[in-house]
Design an enzyme around this catalytic site. Structure first.
Site, PDB file in Angstrom:
ATOM      1  N   ASN A 140       5.200   0.927  -2.668  1.00  0.00           N
ATOM      2  CA  ASN A 140       3.813   0.530  -2.956  1.00  0.00           C
ATOM      3  C   ASN A 140       2.943   1.759  -3.231  1.00  0.00           C
ATOM      4  O   ASN A 140       1.760   1.772  -2.899  1.00  0.00           O
ATOM      5  CB  ASN A 140       3.248  -0.265  -1.768  1.00  0.00           C
ATOM      6  CG  ASN A 140       1.990  -1.040  -2.136  1.00  0.00           C
ATOM      7  OD1 ASN A 140       1.888  -1.569  -3.243  1.00  0.00           O
ATOM      8  ND2 ASN A 140       1.027  -1.088  -1.237  1.00  0.00           N
ATOM      9  N   SER A 159      -2.770  -2.947  13.757  1.00  0.00           N
ATOM     10  CA  SER A 159      -3.870  -3.634  13.089  1.00  0.00           C
ATOM     11  C   SER A 159      -4.643  -4.494  14.077  1.00  0.00           C
ATOM     12  O   SER A 159      -4.066  -5.030  15.039  1.00  0.00           O
ATOM     13  CB  SER A 159      -3.281  -4.529  11.994  1.00  0.00           C
ATOM     14  OG  SER A 159      -4.244  -5.459  11.558  1.00  0.00           O
ATOM     15  N   TYR A 167       3.116 -10.955   8.627  1.00  0.00           N
ATOM     16  CA  TYR A 167       2.698  -9.541   8.652  1.00  0.00           C
ATOM     17  C   TYR A 167       2.130  -9.177  10.030  1.00  0.00           C
ATOM     18  O   TYR A 167       2.518  -8.182  10.641  1.00  0.00           O
ATOM     19  CB  TYR A 167       1.654  -9.284   7.559  1.00  0.00           C
ATOM     20  CG  TYR A 167       0.896  -7.990   7.759  1.00  0.00           C
ATOM     21  CD1 TYR A 167       1.509  -6.756   7.500  1.00  0.00           C
ATOM     22  CD2 TYR A 167      -0.414  -7.981   8.237  1.00  0.00           C
ATOM     23  CE1 TYR A 167       0.829  -5.564   7.705  1.00  0.00           C
ATOM     24  CE2 TYR A 167      -1.100  -6.794   8.455  1.00  0.00           C
ATOM     25  CZ  TYR A 167      -0.484  -5.593   8.185  1.00  0.00           C
ATOM     26  OH  TYR A 167      -1.158  -4.416   8.400  1.00  0.00           O
ATOM     27  N   LYS A 227       3.448  -6.537  13.246  1.00  0.00           N
ATOM     28  CA  LYS A 227       2.666  -5.504  13.943  1.00  0.00           C
ATOM     29  C   LYS A 227       2.736  -5.727  15.459  1.00  0.00           C
ATOM     30  O   LYS A 227       2.915  -4.784  16.226  1.00  0.00           O
ATOM     31  CB  LYS A 227       1.207  -5.525  13.482  1.00  0.00           C
ATOM     32  CG  LYS A 227       0.995  -5.053  12.053  1.00  0.00           C
ATOM     33  CD  LYS A 227       1.291  -3.579  11.891  1.00  0.00           C
ATOM     34  CE  LYS A 227       1.163  -3.115  10.458  1.00  0.00           C
ATOM     35  NZ  LYS A 227       1.815  -1.828  10.204  1.00  0.00           N
ATOM     36  N   ASP A 235      -8.077 -16.864   7.826  1.00  0.00           N
ATOM     37  CA  ASP A 235      -9.203 -15.947   8.043  1.00  0.00           C
ATOM     38  C   ASP A 235      -9.992 -16.342   9.291  1.00  0.00           C
ATOM     39  O   ASP A 235     -10.319 -17.511   9.491  1.00  0.00           O
ATOM     40  CB  ASP A 235     -10.171 -15.981   6.847  1.00  0.00           C
ATOM     41  CG  ASP A 235      -9.730 -15.069   5.716  1.00  0.00           C
ATOM     42  OD1 ASP A 235      -8.809 -14.253   5.926  1.00  0.00           O
ATOM     43  OD2 ASP A 235     -10.310 -15.165   4.613  1.00  0.00           O
ATOM     44  N   ASN A 285      -5.534  -8.283  -3.033  1.00  0.00           N
ATOM     45  CA  ASN A 285      -5.759  -9.291  -1.998  1.00  0.00           C
ATOM     46  C   ASN A 285      -7.021  -8.982  -1.225  1.00  0.00           C
ATOM     47  O   ASN A 285      -7.669  -9.881  -0.706  1.00  0.00           O
ATOM     48  CB  ASN A 285      -4.610  -9.264  -0.974  1.00  0.00           C
ATOM     49  CG  ASN A 285      -3.293  -9.580  -1.615  1.00  0.00           C
ATOM     50  OD1 ASN A 285      -3.123 -10.655  -2.154  1.00  0.00           O
ATOM     51  ND2 ASN A 285      -2.360  -8.631  -1.584  1.00  0.00           N
TER      52      ASN A 285
HETATM   53  P1  NAD Z   1       0.177   1.363   1.580  1.00  0.00           P
HETATM   54  O1  NAD Z   1       1.023   0.270   1.048  1.00  0.00           O
HETATM   55  O2  NAD Z   1      -0.731   2.079   0.631  1.00  0.00           O
HETATM   56  O3  NAD Z   1       1.073   2.440   2.327  1.00  0.00           O
HETATM   57  C1  NAD Z   1       2.305   2.111   2.949  1.00  0.00           C
HETATM   58  C2  NAD Z   1       3.352   3.053   2.393  1.00  0.00           C
HETATM   59  O4  NAD Z   1       4.612   2.755   2.993  1.00  0.00           O
HETATM   60  C3  NAD Z   1       3.527   2.912   0.873  1.00  0.00           C
HETATM   61  O5  NAD Z   1       3.397   4.206   0.289  1.00  0.00           O
HETATM   62  C4  NAD Z   1       4.955   2.361   0.712  1.00  0.00           C
HETATM   63  O6  NAD Z   1       5.576   2.835  -0.457  1.00  0.00           O
HETATM   64  C5  NAD Z   1       5.615   2.872   1.983  1.00  0.00           C
HETATM   65  N1  NAD Z   1       6.774   2.115   2.456  1.00  0.00           N
HETATM   66  C6  NAD Z   1       6.889   0.786   2.678  1.00  0.00           C
HETATM   67  N2  NAD Z   1       8.128   0.491   3.132  1.00  0.00           N
HETATM   68  C7  NAD Z   1       8.791   1.660   3.212  1.00  0.00           C
HETATM   69  C8  NAD Z   1      10.119   2.015   3.616  1.00  0.00           C
HETATM   70  N3  NAD Z   1      10.995   1.099   4.013  1.00  0.00           N
HETATM   71  N4  NAD Z   1      10.476   3.320   3.566  1.00  0.00           N
HETATM   72  C9  NAD Z   1       9.592   4.263   3.149  1.00  0.00           C
HETATM   73  N5  NAD Z   1       8.340   3.998   2.752  1.00  0.00           N
HETATM   74  C10 NAD Z   1       7.949   2.701   2.788  1.00  0.00           C
HETATM   75  O7  NAD Z   1      -0.677   0.770   2.791  1.00  0.00           O
HETATM   76  P2  NAD Z   1      -1.834   1.418   3.664  1.00  0.00           P
HETATM   77  O8  NAD Z   1      -3.053   0.595   3.460  1.00  0.00           O
HETATM   78  O9  NAD Z   1      -1.904   2.882   3.454  1.00  0.00           O
HETATM   79  O10 NAD Z   1      -1.294   1.086   5.108  1.00  0.00           O
HETATM   80  C11 NAD Z   1      -0.581   2.015   5.894  1.00  0.00           C
HETATM   81  C12 NAD Z   1      -0.175   1.333   7.190  1.00  0.00           C
HETATM   82  O11 NAD Z   1      -1.353   0.881   7.852  1.00  0.00           O
HETATM   83  C13 NAD Z   1       0.718   0.103   7.006  1.00  0.00           C
HETATM   84  O12 NAD Z   1       1.658   0.064   8.049  1.00  0.00           O
HETATM   85  C14 NAD Z   1      -0.265  -1.041   7.131  1.00  0.00           C
HETATM   86  O13 NAD Z   1       0.345  -2.214   7.583  1.00  0.00           O
HETATM   87  C15 NAD Z   1      -1.232  -0.495   8.165  1.00  0.00           C
HETATM   88  N6  NAD Z   1      -2.549  -1.139   8.119  1.00  0.00           N
HETATM   89  C16 NAD Z   1      -3.252  -1.150   6.951  1.00  0.00           C
HETATM   90  C17 NAD Z   1      -4.488  -1.786   6.896  1.00  0.00           C
HETATM   91  C18 NAD Z   1      -5.269  -1.852   5.601  1.00  0.00           C
HETATM   92  O14 NAD Z   1      -6.198  -2.665   5.520  1.00  0.00           O
HETATM   93  N7  NAD Z   1      -4.982  -1.032   4.594  1.00  0.00           N
HETATM   94  C19 NAD Z   1      -5.003  -2.402   8.050  1.00  0.00           C
HETATM   95  C20 NAD Z   1      -4.277  -2.352   9.229  1.00  0.00           C
HETATM   96  C21 NAD Z   1      -3.031  -1.715   9.253  1.00  0.00           C
HETATM   97  N1  UDP Z   2     -12.540 -11.911   0.764  1.00  0.00           N
HETATM   98  C1  UDP Z   2     -13.189 -12.664  -0.198  1.00  0.00           C
HETATM   99  N2  UDP Z   2     -12.739 -12.627  -1.496  1.00  0.00           N
HETATM  100  C2  UDP Z   2     -11.663 -11.856  -1.864  1.00  0.00           C
HETATM  101  C3  UDP Z   2     -11.012 -11.085  -0.869  1.00  0.00           C
HETATM  102  C4  UDP Z   2     -11.470 -11.151   0.438  1.00  0.00           C
HETATM  103  O1  UDP Z   2     -14.156 -13.368   0.099  1.00  0.00           O
HETATM  104  O2  UDP Z   2     -11.280 -11.875  -3.044  1.00  0.00           O
HETATM  105  C5  UDP Z   2     -13.026 -11.950   2.164  1.00  0.00           C
HETATM  106  C6  UDP Z   2     -12.021 -12.485   3.150  1.00  0.00           C
HETATM  107  O3  UDP Z   2     -12.128 -13.886   3.248  1.00  0.00           O
HETATM  108  C7  UDP Z   2     -12.442 -11.774   4.427  1.00  0.00           C
HETATM  109  C8  UDP Z   2     -13.028 -10.457   3.952  1.00  0.00           C
HETATM  110  O4  UDP Z   2     -13.310 -10.633   2.556  1.00  0.00           O
HETATM  111  O5  UDP Z   2     -13.481 -12.500   5.053  1.00  0.00           O
HETATM  112  C9  UDP Z   2     -12.087  -9.282   4.121  1.00  0.00           C
HETATM  113  O6  UDP Z   2     -10.842  -9.651   3.570  1.00  0.00           O
HETATM  114  P1  UDP Z   2      -9.670  -8.595   3.368  1.00  0.00           P
HETATM  115  O7  UDP Z   2      -8.510  -9.328   2.753  1.00  0.00           O
HETATM  116  O8  UDP Z   2     -10.190  -7.397   2.655  1.00  0.00           O
HETATM  117  O9  UDP Z   2      -9.339  -8.113   4.858  1.00  0.00           O
HETATM  118  P2  UDP Z   2      -8.848  -8.927   6.151  1.00  0.00           P
HETATM  119  O10 UDP Z   2     -10.009  -8.926   7.087  1.00  0.00           O
HETATM  120  O11 UDP Z   2      -8.422 -10.284   5.742  1.00  0.00           O
HETATM  121  O12 UDP Z   2      -7.738  -8.081   6.666  1.00  0.00           O
END
Ligand code: NAD
Ligand code: UDP
Length: 340
Positions: free
Chosen positions: A36, A125, A150, A154, A296, A199
């Protein structure tokens, strides 16, 4: 200075964290399979910081490949970002999510044990609080019932880290529960680069702003919140990255498991985000209200006191900063890291 391995370090949060760790004087090694992401994010981190990152194309589930990385580098701590994170996709492809997310964690812990590496930070998360806990969420609350695979990965991975630390008192584990990271590096050179239709809210808004989508659908305006739209704890990704630097300092000095929320403690509604984005950037975001999105919660936000007390970390960037920096990144990189 210590060397930190970032699994999934080429991704959105990992690349911003790499930049902050380098600026703080840490050496950074990245292992990513680019499922990704692409190596371009890390190349840009090197340009921003003027420092080198040791970059490996590697699947964290591949124990032999991970062992090579640990053999070639003297790793002091690991930040485990690698994982799949799309909530909707996890409902469609649960086994893929359990396989990737749980396997990366098990393999990582096994290889760490093989090489005697004892310090690890995990990207968890706020979703693990589930629907049962009252807001704001505190770290002392039990994990709740997650609304999708998902989230369950976690919760399960947190449990795996806790059990591993119970069995090995020399382990130091920090579980970071992120709230809603948005924004981008102030340079506009690195940012969130989702594949396909975003998303998440902010990437969707920036794609409307840049003309890739014609309007935003706000999922539900009949929630029990002040304006009827959902409220979230949005946090600037650079603040989140700075939290990882503090967590790295901490994990190197402590033993056992410590959980920290990384949020601001202040919720904003979807409508407030749209209004702020329009005001700060002078761009209109056409939107319509649509039905609620399944799973949500009306509101999610952190009690951020523990990270302030134990890590000495607080988010300092405002919602306006988040909106401006998100747009600055998107405007400079309309196709993300792709050049076409
Ligand atoms: P991202 O997808 O940009 O980064 C995740 C990275 O992991 C990517 O570069 C992907 O290529 C790599 N990856 C996935 N599977 C792999 C594997 N098997 N081996 C090696 N690399 C692999 O996502 P992000 O937003 O930077 O998120 C980073 C972490 O934080 C994730 O674990 C995600 O679940 C967690 N997280 C993200 C959010 C958010 O809103 N972005 C919120 C809470 C937790
Ligand atoms: N949301 C929305 N339209 C979109 C994407 C998200 O209204 O196209 C809303 C979603 O319902 C939530 C908030 O924005 O209330 C944050 O959503 P996001 O998917 O960014 O993060 P989440 O809190 O679900 O991890």
């Amino acid at each position: 200075m210590a060397t930190v391995l970032l699994t999934g370090g080429a991704g959105y949060i990992g690349s911003h964290t790499a930049a902050e760790l380098l600026e703080a004087g840490y050496d950074v090694v990245v292992a990513d399979n680019y499922s990704n992401s692409s190596p371009e994010g890390i190349r840009r981190v090197e340009q921003i910081t003027g420092k080198k990152v040791k970059l490996y194309e590697a699947d964290v589930r591949d124990a032999a490949r991970m062992a090579e990385i640990f053999r070639e580098n003297s790793i002091d701590a690991v930040i485990h970002f690698a994982g799949l994170k799309a909530v909707g996709e996890s409902v469609q492809k649960p086994l893929m999510y359990y396989r990737n997310n749980i396997d990366t964690t098990l393999t990582l812990l096994e290889v760490m044990a093989q090489f005697g590496v004892k310090n690890v930070i995990f990207s968890s998360s706020a979703t693990v609080y589930g629907a049962e806990n009252p807001i704001p969420y505190s770290e002392t609350m039990p994990r709740g019932t997650c609304s999708n695979p998902y989230g369950w990965t976690k919760a399960m991975m947190e449990q795996i880290f806790e059990d591993a630390a119970k069995a090995d008192p020399a382990l130091s584990v920090v579980l970071l529960r992120y709230f809603n990271p948005i924004g981008a590096h102030s340079s506009g050179m690195i940012g969130e680069d989702p594949c396909g239709i975003p998303n998440n809210l902010m990437p969707f808004i920036t794609q409307v702003a840049v003309g890739k989508r014609d309007h935003l659908t706000i999922f539900g305006n009949d929630y029990p919140t002040p304006d009827g739209t959902c409220r979230r704890d949005y946090i600037h990704v650079t603040d989140l990255a700075a939290g990882h630097v503090k967590a790295t300092d901490y994990v190197l000095k402590h033993k056992g498991v410590e959980i920290f929320n990384l949020g601001t403690g202040t919720p904003y509604s979807v409508s407030e985000i749209v209004e702020a984005f329009e005001r700060v950037n002078g761009i209109r975001i056409p939107f319509e209200f649509g039905p609620r999105r399944s799973g949500d919660l009306p509101e999610s936000y952190a009690n951020a006191d523990k990270a302030a007390q134990l890590l000495g970390w607080k988010a300092v960037r405002s919602l306006d900063d988040m909106c401006r920096d998100s747009w600055n990144w998107q405007k400079q990189n309309p196709n993300g890291y792709r050049t076409e």
